[in-house]
Design a protein around this motif. Structure first.
Motif, PDB file in Angstrom:
ATOM      1  N   LEU A 433       0.802  -1.222   0.000  1.00 19.94           N
ATOM      2  CA  LEU A 433       0.000   0.000   0.000  1.00 19.94           C
ATOM      3  C   LEU A 433       0.840   1.280   0.000  1.00 19.94           C
ATOM      4  O   LEU A 433       0.311   2.351   0.267  1.00 19.94           O
ATOM      5  CB  LEU A 433      -0.923   0.017   1.226  1.00 19.94           C
ATOM      6  N   GLY A 434       2.122   1.178  -0.250  1.00 19.70           N
ATOM      7  CA  GLY A 434       2.931   2.393  -0.292  1.00 19.70           C
ATOM      8  C   GLY A 434       3.044   3.036   1.075  1.00 19.70           C
ATOM      9  O   GLY A 434       3.085   2.356   2.100  1.00 19.70           O
ATOM     10  N   PHE A 435       3.063   4.362   1.073  1.00 17.74           N
ATOM     11  CA  PHE A 435       3.162   5.088   2.342  1.00 17.74           C
ATOM     12  C   PHE A 435       2.042   4.698   3.295  1.00 17.74           C
ATOM     13  O   PHE A 435       2.236   4.621   4.506  1.00 17.74           O
ATOM     14  CB  PHE A 435       3.090   6.593   2.097  1.00 17.74           C
ATOM     15  N   VAL A 436       0.876   4.477   2.740  1.00 17.24           N
ATOM     16  CA  VAL A 436      -0.270   4.126   3.573  1.00 17.24           C
ATOM     17  C   VAL A 436       0.017   2.823   4.326  1.00 17.24           C
ATOM     18  O   VAL A 436      -0.257   2.704   5.521  1.00 17.24           O
ATOM     19  CB  VAL A 436      -1.531   3.995   2.702  1.00 17.24           C
ATOM     20  N   ILE A 439       2.374   3.494   7.179  1.00 14.04           N
ATOM     21  CA  ILE A 439       1.690   4.138   8.303  1.00 14.04           C
ATOM     22  C   ILE A 439       0.885   3.108   9.088  1.00 14.04           C
ATOM     23  O   ILE A 439       0.923   3.077  10.319  1.00 14.04           O
ATOM     24  CB  ILE A 439       0.769   5.268   7.780  1.00 14.04           C
ATOM     25  N   PHE A 440       0.203   2.226   8.386  1.00 15.18           N
ATOM     26  CA  PHE A 440      -0.605   1.242   9.111  1.00 15.18           C
ATOM     27  C   PHE A 440       0.288   0.264   9.869  1.00 15.18           C
ATOM     28  O   PHE A 440      -0.003  -0.075  11.018  1.00 15.18           O
ATOM     29  CB  PHE A 440      -1.548   0.507   8.156  1.00 15.18           C
ATOM     30  N   MET A 443       1.388   2.046  12.865  1.00 15.16           N
ATOM     31  CA  MET A 443       0.340   2.214  13.876  1.00 15.16           C
ATOM     32  C   MET A 443       0.154   0.920  14.651  1.00 15.16           C
ATOM     33  O   MET A 443      -0.001   0.936  15.870  1.00 15.16           O
ATOM     34  CB  MET A 443      -0.975   2.623  13.206  1.00 15.16           C
ATOM     35  N   ILE A 444       0.188  -0.198  13.937  1.00 14.55           N
ATOM     36  CA  ILE A 444      -0.023  -1.473  14.631  1.00 14.55           C
ATOM     37  C   ILE A 444       1.127  -1.730  15.604  1.00 14.55           C
ATOM     38  O   ILE A 444       0.909  -2.143  16.747  1.00 14.55           O
ATOM     39  CB  ILE A 444      -0.188  -2.610  13.606  1.00 14.55           C
ATOM     40  N   ALA A 446       2.922   0.570  17.028  1.00  9.38           N
ATOM     41  CA  ALA A 446       2.773   1.530  18.137  1.00  9.38           C
ATOM     42  C   ALA A 446       1.673   1.095  19.091  1.00  9.38           C
ATOM     43  O   ALA A 446       1.826   1.191  20.307  1.00  9.38           O
ATOM     44  CB  ALA A 446       2.477   2.929  17.578  1.00  9.38           C
ATOM     45  N   ILE A 447       0.575   0.590  18.547  1.00  8.40           N
ATOM     46  CA  ILE A 447      -0.513   0.118  19.406  1.00  8.40           C
ATOM     47  C   ILE A 447       0.002  -1.015  20.285  1.00  8.40           C
ATOM     48  O   ILE A 447      -0.252  -1.060  21.493  1.00  8.40           O
ATOM     49  CB  ILE A 447      -1.708  -0.363  18.553  1.00  8.40           C
TER      50      ILE A 447
ATOM     51  N   MET B 114      -4.062   6.983  -3.941  1.00  5.53           N
ATOM     52  CA  MET B 114      -4.064   5.605  -4.416  1.00  5.53           C
ATOM     53  C   MET B 114      -5.276   5.349  -5.306  1.00  5.53           C
ATOM     54  O   MET B 114      -6.219   4.711  -4.895  1.00  5.53           O
ATOM     55  CB  MET B 114      -4.101   4.626  -3.250  1.00  5.53           C
ATOM     56  N   PHE B 144      -1.706   5.923  22.923  1.00  5.11           N
ATOM     57  CA  PHE B 144      -1.469   5.988  21.481  1.00  5.11           C
ATOM     58  C   PHE B 144      -1.738   7.386  20.954  1.00  5.11           C
ATOM     59  O   PHE B 144      -0.979   7.902  20.134  1.00  5.11           O
ATOM     60  CB  PHE B 144      -2.359   4.972  20.761  1.00  5.11           C
ATOM     61  N   SER B 272      -0.456  10.668   4.388  1.00  6.22           N
ATOM     62  CA  SER B 272      -0.224   9.461   5.177  1.00  6.22           C
ATOM     63  C   SER B 272      -0.346   9.756   6.667  1.00  6.22           C
ATOM     64  O   SER B 272      -0.920   8.979   7.416  1.00  6.22           O
ATOM     65  CB  SER B 272       1.163   8.883   4.895  1.00  6.22           C
ATOM     66  N   ILE B 275      -3.771  10.015   8.001  1.00  8.15           N
ATOM     67  CA  ILE B 275      -4.424   8.732   8.281  1.00  8.15           C
ATOM     68  C   ILE B 275      -4.382   8.441   9.778  1.00  8.15           C
ATOM     69  O   ILE B 275      -5.343   7.915  10.338  1.00  8.15           O
ATOM     70  CB  ILE B 275      -3.729   7.603   7.489  1.00  8.15           C
TER      71      ILE B 275
END
Lengths: 508, 364
Positions: A433-436, A439-440, A443-444, A446-447, B114, B144, B272, B275
């Motif tokens: 997904l590229g940058f997205v 980031i995800f 985030m995971i 970090a969570i 995208m 968080f 990004s 998001i």
């Protein structure tokens, strides 16, 4: 239902309980010899010497592999043989020696023989004497090679528990330093020592550590890693939740801050709990450097953690999805580099990452002169030719090499491994997904980090939950006269660490 | 209440900020500008004050029931049955809010970054991420959201960075169109502020009890107002009137125009990062929904509720897939939220005053 099936299919092994019958010492030499030999299963290293001391029939029994015989001779037998003093008086004198003990339970006798005691028995008596002179080979307390510092103490722990506790006690001359022993490992009987400073360390934490170590049920504790995996909170987490160190000075500093140390017989590693993520970025060197350099290096390490996690992923995302982020002048450069490469950026990155891991692993296992050769062969020759052959782009080689260096900057080796492993899912996220995706993935991670707690201490403290005052030692390193309070997250009983140490400066 | 899930007022402040700032920030200056034009910045300040009134009113309600959240207050004041209906109404409002946020997130990502990625993939990955944190406790969400606050600095710095090309005269004339456009602008802006009412739900988690909650909400409100104010003022000064009426995501265009030596299109990074803001809004909203359903169905397991809610949101978002549907849904959502979020607590407060019902705080 499930448990029923489990019971159906599992054959119940009859639990063999070791018999702890208490047999007191027999009154004849031969009976005792027989019992001890049986107790040690006729082991061939049992040595039995019958002799006559001042007209009394006697015997000494010992394991020749565990006992220093010259010391026995010098310290105990020679004085006993001395006929100028009566035997009973001599024994009474010797009992003042802590290494000379009276014992009347034979099973206890056998147990202490394993620990390096020698048994002395006189015919007709109902007790025997234990002469303690264990044979031990200690290596010198060298500086641990994986925790080198430039300045400061160069002492390291060795494989002997007593010496290790001695090193710590030497540094902390305080009666509040408490040592609690727990013996674990059903077949091995390994001594585990829990060290903490009474009155500083949080009592709840101490109780928790004891409870968790007591709960361990295993035949063998092979290494501190066993204990670590059994006491840490999130058992599947890739993150290190216990600080492992071989440095007495580090243990000292952490004990004084209010943490608990766990030492094991036969291991050089000490476990320190509770820890937060940022503890792993501290090196004793920070405190030997000037505060500015110390802070700089610490922030450098934090950035290299982030860099090692993201750099290959960002490159993959840029090349694969967001080519427009590359500045105009660099487009040709990057494009020229990757144009003729037959593979996708992700597979390039994975191949290079695995190659670097191979070089690292080979380098550790081999003796150091060959290890260096492997480094040169692997690093220079493979790196160079893989680019020349057109299999992997040269920018990718730069990126992966930088990533590896960044992960080695982290002072705790285990966390470096974590980073390199975690960078792979981040790369896969970037490739999908590229940058997205990055980031995800971030985030995971970090969570997950937010939800870790180490013995009641939030893993990301002091960043979150936020205590700005603790950034002073947690994230940067301010001059030592400014760090007046202990970290609050480990809930120490004594909060003040020091008062104004530069009072002389205020007297104008 | 388990002491491990407690949060501090500092964390509450961040929770509120993240609940308020979310999917709308990229397009908000455009939406307001359509109504209030050059006076948009006045609108922002006015809305902030308007919201503050609500925060104080909610604070009065919360003060009367220090150890209860809004759902429990409704149950005590209105009885179990009506209380449950109110709770479900609230939860549905938040579900529709989450659907709207997700729909706008997917739309913007598809339009901006995208174009070829299937919508369900973007939705699914977001739902998964939000799911794994929302079923945990509030403390983890709070932790968080503090880390996620790094994103704000990025936005503020880049907004201030583009000030070098700003034209102050674009802010003038002040108040040329009269008061009405400004008021209309307020009406359009309140939607971007929803989230402040969460302190009514989270107040029982705060230890020491009931201290500084309203203060935290006020500070959060000031922060949010300030943040929106900076974005709006900078965009107004940067773009001409015609441009601003045309571009739907002025903040991204603003950032896009900055180009650094090493990064050509910083807007992609910012999209990004944005998001993360969407995710925090969703996490907190979802946690509130789960909290609501937990009050109604005391026996259901958190995991099942969370899965059901996430599935509902996921399926609910799929059909809202173009700009017109999103606009229509936003209008509906806005009105629904206004009724639920403004009216209900005020009604509860009035009932509590009229019948003089209060929580009896036991002496310790």
């Amino acid at each position: 239902m499930l448990s029923f099936l489990k019971n159906l299919f599992s054959q119940k092994e009859p639990e063999v309980q070791p018999t702890h019958a208490t047999q007191s010492v027999y009154t004849s030499i031969d009976e005792n010899i027989h019992y001890i030999k049986q107790g040690l299963y006729e082991s061939d290293d049992i040595q039995i010497q019958k002799m006559t001391i001042q007209n009394k029939q006697s015997v000494i029994i010992y394991l020749e592999t565990m006992v220093k015989t010259e010391q026995i001779q010098q310290n105990f037998l020679d004085p006993l043989m001395d006929e100028s003093i009566e035997l009973d008086n001599k024994i009474n004198q010797l009992l003042a020696n802590p290494d000379f003990k009276q014992e009347n339970q034979l099973d206890q006798v056998i147990h202490s023989m394993i620990q390096g005691n020698c048994v002395l028995y006189f015919e007709g008596e109902t007790h025997c004497y234990l002469l303690n002179s264990p044979q031990a080979t200690h290596r010198s307390p060298d500086e641990p090679p994986n925790e080198k510092t430039i300045r400061g103490s160069h002492k390291g722990f060795i494989e002997d528990l007593d010496s290790n506790i001695n090193f710590v006690r030497k540094r902390i001359q305080n009666p509040q330093l408490t040592v609690k022993y727990i013996t674990k490992g059903d077949e091995e009987n390994i001594k585990i020592a829990i060290l903490y400073i009474n009155g500083i360390a949080n009592e709840e934490t101490i109780a928790q550590v004891k409870e968790r170590i007591e709960a361990i049920s295993t035949d063998m504790i092979f290494s501190p890693g066993y204990i670590e995996e059994m006491i840490e909170e999130k058992q599947f987490s890739p993150f290190q939740q216990v600080l492992l160190t071989e440095r007495p000075d580090r243990v000292d500093a952490n004990l004084i801050e209010g943490r608990v140390a766990i030492l094991t017989e036969g291991a050089t590693d000490t476990l320190i709990v509770p820890v937060s993520f940022f503890t792993f970025f501290q090196s004793p060197d920070d405190y030997n450097n000037k505060y500015l350099a110390g802070s700089f290096f610490r922030i450098l390490r934090l950035f290299s953690f982030l860099g090692a996690l993201t750099l290959p992923a960002i490159y993959i995302a840029v090349v694969g999805f967001h080519f427009e982020t590359i500045p105009y002048k660099m487009v040709g450069l990057v494009k020229g580099s990757i144009e003729s490469i037959p593979f996708s950026p992700l597979s390039e990155a994975l191949v290079m990452t695995i190659t670097i891991e191979l070089i690292r692993e080979a380098g550790i296992r081999l003796p150091s002169p060959i290890g260096q050769t492997i480094g040169i062969v692997g690093g220079l020759i493979i790196g160079e030719s893989v680019v020349n052959a057109g299999i992997i782009s040269n920018i990718m080689v730069i990126v992966i090499a930088l990533t590896a260096i960044m992960s080695f900057v982290i002072p705790v080796y285990e966390l470096g491994n974590t980073v390199r492993l975690l960078s792979i899912p981040v790369m896969i996220g970037a490739a999908t997904l590229g940058f997205v995706g990055i980031i995800f993935a971030f985030m995971i991670i970090a969570i997950h980090m937010c939800s870790i707690e180490s013995f009641g201490t939030p893993y990301l403290s002091p960043l979150t939950p936020t205590r700005f005052s603790e950034f002073k030692d947690g994230i940067v390193r301010v001059p030592s006269w400014m760090m007046n309070r202990r970290p609050k997250d480990i809930q120490p009983q004594k909060k003040i660490f020091q008062k104004d140490s530069r009072e002389w400066d205020n007297n104008e | 209440m388990n002491s491990k899930t407690n949060i501090t007022t500092f964390q509450l402040g961040f929770l509120l900020i993240h609940a308020q700032i979310g999917v709308g920030i990229l397009s908000m200056p455009h939406d307001i500008f359509k109504m209030a034009e050059e006076d948009s910045w006045i609108t922002i300040l006015l809305t902030g004050m308007f919201i503050q009134i609500f925060i104080l009113l909610y604070g009065a309600l919360q003060n009367r029931f220090p150890n209860k959240n809004l759902f429990e207050i409704a149950r005590t004041l209105l009885g179990k049955k009506i209380g449950n209906i109110v709770t479900v109404l609230f939860s549905m409002a938040y579900i529709s809010f989450a659907i709207n946020v997700l729909a706008r997130y997917v739309y913007l990502l598809n339009a901006w970054m995208m174009p070829h990625t299937p919508k369900w993939a973007l939705l699914g990955v977001m739902c998964f991420t939000v799911f794994i944190i929302a079923k945990k406790n509030l403390q983890i969400i709070a932790r968080f959201s503090i880390i996620a606050s790094v994103v704000f600095t990025g936005f503020v710095i880049s907004a201030l960075f583009s000030m070098k090309d700003a034209n102050f005269s674009f802010l003038l004339p002040v108040g040329a169109n009269g008061v009405m456009p400004i008021i209309k602008g307020v009406q359009a802006t309140t939607y971007s502020y929803f989230g402040y009412e969460f302190f009514l739900l989270f107040s029982p988690f705060i230890q020491p009890a009931n201290k500084g909650i309203v203060r935290a909400a006020t500070i959060a409100n000031i922060f949010v107002t300030g943040f929106y104010f900076i974005l709006v003022v900078v965009t107004i000064m940067y773009f001409t009137k015609k441009e601003l009426l045309m571009i739907p995501e002025p903040v991204l265009f603003l950032i896009k125009s900055i180009s650094f030596k090493i990064i050509e299109r910083p807007d992609l990074f910012f999209t990004s990062m944005w998001i993360v803001l969407v995710a925090t809004t969703l996490m907190i909203t979802l946690y509130a929904v789960i909290l609501g359903f937990r009050t109604v169905m005391t026996k259901a397991k958190i995991n099942y509720i969370a899965i059901a809610v996430i599935a509902l949101i996921f399926l609910g978002t799929l059909p809202i897939n173009d700009m017109f549907k999103i606009k229509a849904f936003t209008t509906f959502n806005d009105q629904y939220l206004r009724i639920v979020i403004w009216a209900l607590p005020i009604i509860l407060l009035l009932i509590s005053f009229i019948f003089n019902k209060k929580e009896v705080v036991k002496d310790k």
